[in-house]
Design a protein around this motif. Structure first.
Motif, PDB file in Angstrom:
ATOM      1  N   LEU A  30       0.904  -1.265  -0.089  1.00 46.29           N
ATOM      2  CA  LEU A  30       0.216  -0.042   0.050  1.00 46.29           C
ATOM      3  C   LEU A  30       0.976   1.410  -0.024  1.00 46.29           C
ATOM      4  O   LEU A  30       0.586   2.229  -0.718  1.00 46.29           O
ATOM      5  N   GLY A  31       1.773   1.294   0.691  1.00 48.35           N
ATOM      6  CA  GLY A  31       2.746   2.483   0.763  1.00 48.35           C
ATOM      7  C   GLY A  31       3.372   2.845  -0.692  1.00 48.35           C
ATOM      8  O   GLY A  31       3.589   3.764  -1.004  1.00 48.35           O
ATOM      9  N   THR A  32       3.932   1.570  -1.281  1.00 49.52           N
ATOM     10  CA  THR A  32       4.614   1.694  -2.499  1.00 49.52           C
ATOM     11  C   THR A  32       3.581   2.316  -3.395  1.00 49.52           C
ATOM     12  O   THR A  32       3.834   3.302  -4.138  1.00 49.52           O
ATOM     13  N   ALA A  33       2.275   1.876  -3.296  1.00 49.71           N
ATOM     14  CA  ALA A  33       1.341   2.233  -4.431  1.00 49.71           C
ATOM     15  C   ALA A  33       0.782   3.785  -4.103  1.00 49.71           C
ATOM     16  O   ALA A  33       0.878   4.714  -4.977  1.00 49.71           O
ATOM     17  N   ALA A  34       0.664   3.985  -2.683  1.00 50.43           N
ATOM     18  CA  ALA A  34       0.287   5.492  -2.413  1.00 50.43           C
ATOM     19  C   ALA A  34       1.434   6.349  -2.649  1.00 50.43           C
ATOM     20  O   ALA A  34       1.045   7.614  -3.280  1.00 50.43           O
ATOM     21  N   PHE A  35       2.797   5.982  -2.587  1.00 50.40           N
ATOM     22  CA  PHE A  35       3.916   7.181  -2.665  1.00 50.40           C
ATOM     23  C   PHE A  35       4.035   7.177  -4.160  1.00 50.40           C
ATOM     24  O   PHE A  35       4.453   8.197  -4.588  1.00 50.40           O
ATOM     25  N   ALA A  36       3.925   6.188  -5.169  1.00 52.71           N
ATOM     26  CA  ALA A  36       3.920   6.302  -6.326  1.00 52.71           C
ATOM     27  C   ALA A  36       2.921   7.094  -7.121  1.00 52.71           C
ATOM     28  O   ALA A  36       3.002   8.047  -7.817  1.00 52.71           O
ATOM     29  N   VAL A  37       1.695   7.066  -6.652  1.00 51.54           N
ATOM     30  CA  VAL A  37       0.518   7.890  -7.133  1.00 51.54           C
ATOM     31  C   VAL A  37       0.795   9.326  -6.449  1.00 51.54           C
ATOM     32  O   VAL A  37       0.522  10.217  -7.360  1.00 51.54           O
ATOM     33  N   ALA A  38       1.333   9.488  -5.492  1.00 50.57           N
ATOM     34  CA  ALA A  38       1.398  10.944  -4.843  1.00 50.57           C
ATOM     35  C   ALA A  38       2.876  11.584  -5.392  1.00 50.57           C
ATOM     36  O   ALA A  38       3.003  12.680  -5.276  1.00 50.57           O
ATOM     37  N   GLY A  39       3.642  10.921  -6.428  1.00 49.37           N
ATOM     38  CA  GLY A  39       4.800  11.301  -7.047  1.00 49.37           C
ATOM     39  C   GLY A  39       5.886  11.537  -6.219  1.00 49.37           C
ATOM     40  O   GLY A  39       6.859  12.458  -6.334  1.00 49.37           O
ATOM     41  N   ARG A  40       6.102  10.579  -5.238  1.00 44.37           N
ATOM     42  CA  ARG A  40       7.323  10.694  -4.307  1.00 44.37           C
ATOM     43  C   ARG A  40       8.127   9.193  -4.760  1.00 44.37           C
ATOM     44  O   ARG A  40       7.960   8.255  -4.001  1.00 44.37           O
ATOM     45  N   PRO A  41       8.862   9.281  -5.724  1.00 42.47           N
ATOM     46  CA  PRO A  41       9.693   7.961  -6.244  1.00 42.47           C
ATOM     47  C   PRO A  41      10.721   7.584  -5.123  1.00 42.47           C
ATOM     48  O   PRO A  41      10.651   6.384  -5.099  1.00 42.47           O
ATOM     49  N   TRP A  43      10.387   7.660  -1.793  1.00 47.06           N
ATOM     50  CA  TRP A  43       9.647   7.011  -0.654  1.00 47.06           C
ATOM     51  C   TRP A  43       9.112   5.493  -1.290  1.00 47.06           C
ATOM     52  O   TRP A  43       8.940   4.675  -0.871  1.00 47.06           O
ATOM     53  N   ALA A  44       8.627   5.712  -2.608  1.00 47.30           N
ATOM     54  CA  ALA A  44       7.838   4.534  -3.207  1.00 47.30           C
ATOM     55  C   ALA A  44       9.015   3.386  -3.327  1.00 47.30           C
ATOM     56  O   ALA A  44       8.835   2.170  -3.135  1.00 47.30           O
ATOM     57  N   ALA A  45      10.139   3.735  -3.714  1.00 43.59           N
ATOM     58  CA  ALA A  45      11.448   2.797  -3.825  1.00 43.59           C
ATOM     59  C   ALA A  45      11.572   2.132  -2.436  1.00 43.59           C
ATOM     60  O   ALA A  45      12.053   1.044  -2.563  1.00 43.59           O
ATOM     61  N   ALA A  46      11.567   3.033  -1.506  1.00 38.64           N
ATOM     62  CA  ALA A  46      11.997   2.639  -0.066  1.00 38.64           C
ATOM     63  C   ALA A  46      10.819   1.598   0.364  1.00 38.64           C
ATOM     64  O   ALA A  46      11.240   0.566   0.899  1.00 38.64           O
ATOM     65  N   CYS A  47       9.721   1.944   0.091  1.00 37.36           N
ATOM     66  CA  CYS A  47       8.591   0.953   0.453  1.00 37.36           C
ATOM     67  C   CYS A  47       8.705  -0.342  -0.419  1.00 37.36           C
ATOM     68  O   CYS A  47       8.335  -1.368  -0.098  1.00 37.36           O
ATOM     69  N   GLY A  48       9.080   0.002  -1.583  1.00 39.21           N
ATOM     70  CA  GLY A  48       9.266  -1.334  -2.588  1.00 39.21           C
ATOM     71  C   GLY A  48      10.266  -2.106  -2.147  1.00 39.21           C
ATOM     72  O   GLY A  48      10.298  -3.341  -2.094  1.00 39.21           O
TER      73      GLY A  48
END
Length: 88
Positions: A30-41, A43-48
């Motif tokens: 969920l964090g990966t998807a939310a940060f990817a949608v919010a345009g925070r690459p 944080w999305a990578a960290a959650c990934g």
């Protein structure tokens, strides 16, 4: 109290680890998807990365659970020998 044979009788709560890993897998996904949608690459990578780590942990836990009672003793097996008292 330590008996000196803990490594022989050590047990891991694999079912608890399984459910905690599933919980972490859901939150990381969920964090990966939310940060990817919010345009925070970043944080999305960290959650990934946490998502990959949770997947590897889950795979290891399932492997240990399937290996049977050698790695997961039953509830009737005590975690250590009872203390017989100090022979002093």
């Amino acid at each position: 109290m330590r008996t000196g044979n803990e490594p022989v009788n050590a047990r891991s709560p694999l079912r608890l680890r399984f459910w905690l890993s599933v919980w972490g897998l859901l939150w990381a996904g969920l964090g990966t998807a939310a940060f990817a949608v919010a345009g925070r690459p970043g944080w999305a990578a960290a959650c990934g990365a946490l998502l990959v780590l949770a997947c590897v942990d889950l795979a290891m836990i399932v492997r240990h659970l399937r290996q049977g009672p050698h790695y997961q003793p039953g509830r009737d097996v005590p975690p250590y020998e009872p203390d017989r008292g100090n022979p002093r």
